[in-house]
Motif scaffolding. Structure first.
Motif, PDB file in Angstrom:
ATOM      1  N   ALA A  35       0.851  -1.186   0.000  1.00 53.74           N
ATOM      2  CA  ALA A  35       0.000   0.000   0.000  1.00 53.74           C
ATOM      3  C   ALA A  35       0.889   1.239   0.000  1.00 53.74           C
ATOM      4  O   ALA A  35       2.124   1.143   0.030  1.00 53.74           O
ATOM      5  N   THR A  36       0.247   2.400  -0.021  1.00 54.63           N
ATOM      6  CA  THR A  36       0.955   3.680   0.040  1.00 54.63           C
ATOM      7  C   THR A  36       0.567   4.397   1.322  1.00 54.63           C
ATOM      8  O   THR A  36      -0.585   4.342   1.757  1.00 54.63           O
ATOM      9  N   ILE A  37       1.540   5.050   1.927  1.00 55.58           N
ATOM     10  CA  ILE A  37       1.290   5.937   3.057  1.00 55.58           C
ATOM     11  C   ILE A  37       1.470   7.360   2.537  1.00 55.58           C
ATOM     12  O   ILE A  37       2.485   7.666   1.905  1.00 55.58           O
ATOM     13  N   SER A  38       0.481   8.215   2.761  1.00 55.64           N
ATOM     14  CA  SER A  38       0.581   9.575   2.236  1.00 55.64           C
ATOM     15  C   SER A  38       0.234  10.599   3.302  1.00 55.64           C
ATOM     16  O   SER A  38      -0.330  10.272   4.356  1.00 55.64           O
ATOM     17  N   ASN A  39       0.583  11.862   3.002  1.00 57.57           N
ATOM     18  CA  ASN A  39       0.316  12.953   3.923  1.00 57.57           C
ATOM     19  C   ASN A  39      -1.125  13.417   3.736  1.00 57.57           C
ATOM     20  O   ASN A  39      -1.493  13.907   2.678  1.00 57.57           O
ATOM     21  N   ASP A  40      -1.929  13.225   4.757  1.00 54.03           N
ATOM     22  CA  ASP A  40      -3.349  13.560   4.693  1.00 54.03           C
ATOM     23  C   ASP A  40      -3.638  14.635   5.732  1.00 54.03           C
ATOM     24  O   ASP A  40      -3.737  14.348   6.918  1.00 54.03           O
ATOM     25  N   LYS A  41      -3.739  15.901   5.284  1.00 57.02           N
ATOM     26  CA  LYS A  41      -3.995  17.019   6.187  1.00 57.02           C
ATOM     27  C   LYS A  41      -2.967  17.068   7.314  1.00 57.02           C
ATOM     28  O   LYS A  41      -3.305  17.114   8.501  1.00 57.02           O
ATOM     29  N   ASP A  42      -1.701  17.019   6.903  1.00 55.69           N
ATOM     30  CA  ASP A  42      -0.560  17.087   7.836  1.00 55.69           C
ATOM     31  C   ASP A  42      -0.450  15.860   8.738  1.00 55.69           C
ATOM     32  O   ASP A  42       0.294  15.871   9.725  1.00 55.69           O
TER      33      ASP A  42
END
Length: 246
Positions: A133-140
């Motif tokens: 999967a991907t880990i991303s920046n979601d609203k800081d």
């Protein structure tokens, strides 16, 4: 009037020092920022897999990015219910996580997550499954970008998992000549109750008719009737008829 050479030199050195300090500060800022991002991404990955092991699906949904859930028309509550339905339906337990890895992604705002899961179900232990999967920046905040394949690899949003069992069918047991010693199926047992036979020549005729009907020789019938345990009211089996009407 020109300033002394040493004063000009001092200003040049001071400016160069300031520039170097700015460069060092910027470098330290990026290094610190990257280390902080690495740490946060690693932490969310550990939170995700820990909640999964504990079967805490409500808390698990909180580690997922809102944008990824929306892309599959899921909410946090719905995805928690999905895990409960699928994993609960097949009796998943003893989940263990192996080879958890978090690596920098294609840009500074993403990380690549991979891990392996092994688990037991009502039917026994499943082979180890690989997940990505991907880990991303979601609203800081760093969150896991969820997809249905994180339940089971290859799974899509509308898939359902159901556990069914089939009763094992016992095969025939044969002797060395191919004759069935034991088999499955409906059967009836044909035989004689001695006291229901007539006397004299009428008895002989009845035994002959039974012999022809069942395909059992008269010698076999007499041998069966002459057994020591046989009494007048005993049922003496002569032949088993397979595949009789149920």
């Amino acid at each position: 009037m020109k300033q002394p050479f040493y004063k000009q030199r001092s200003w040049q050195i001071a400016i160069a020092a300031i520039i170097l300090l700015l460069i060092a500060a910027i470098a330290l800022f990026f290094i610190w920022g990257n280390q902080s991002a690495d740490k946060k991404a690693r932490q969310i990955a550990e939170d995700f897999t820990t909640d999964l092991k504990k079967a805490d699906y409500k808390k698990l949904s909180e580690t997922m990015s809102v944008k990824s859930l929306k892309s599959y028309n899921f909410t946090a509550e719905k995805v928690a219910d999905k895990y409960e339905t699928v994993y609960g339906g097949i009796g998943v337990k003893d989940i263990s996580v192996k080879n958890l890895e978090v690596k920098p992604g294609k840009n500074s705002r993403t990380y690549d997550l991979s891990y392996e899961l092994s688990m037991r179900t009502s039917l026994g232990k499943l082979r180890t499954q690989k997940y990505a999967a991907t880990i991303s920046n979601d609203k800081d905040n760093w969150k896991v970008d969820w997809n249905p394949g994180l339940i089971f690899p290859g799974m899509v949003a509308d898939d359902k998992v159901r556990l069914t069992t089939d009763e094992a069918k016992r095969g025939d047991i044969l002797d060395r000549n191919g004759k069935k010693l034991a088999t499955m199926g409906n059967f009836e047992e044909a035989g004689i109750v001695p006291e229901q036979l007539s006397d004299g020549s009428a008895k002989d005729q009845e035994l002959k008719a039974i012999s022809e009907k069942l395909g059992v020789s008269l010698d076999e019938i007499h041998a069966a009737l002459d057994q020591k345990w046989v009494k007048a009211d005993s049922f003496v089996p002569l032949k088993t008829i397979l595949d009789a009407p149920a």
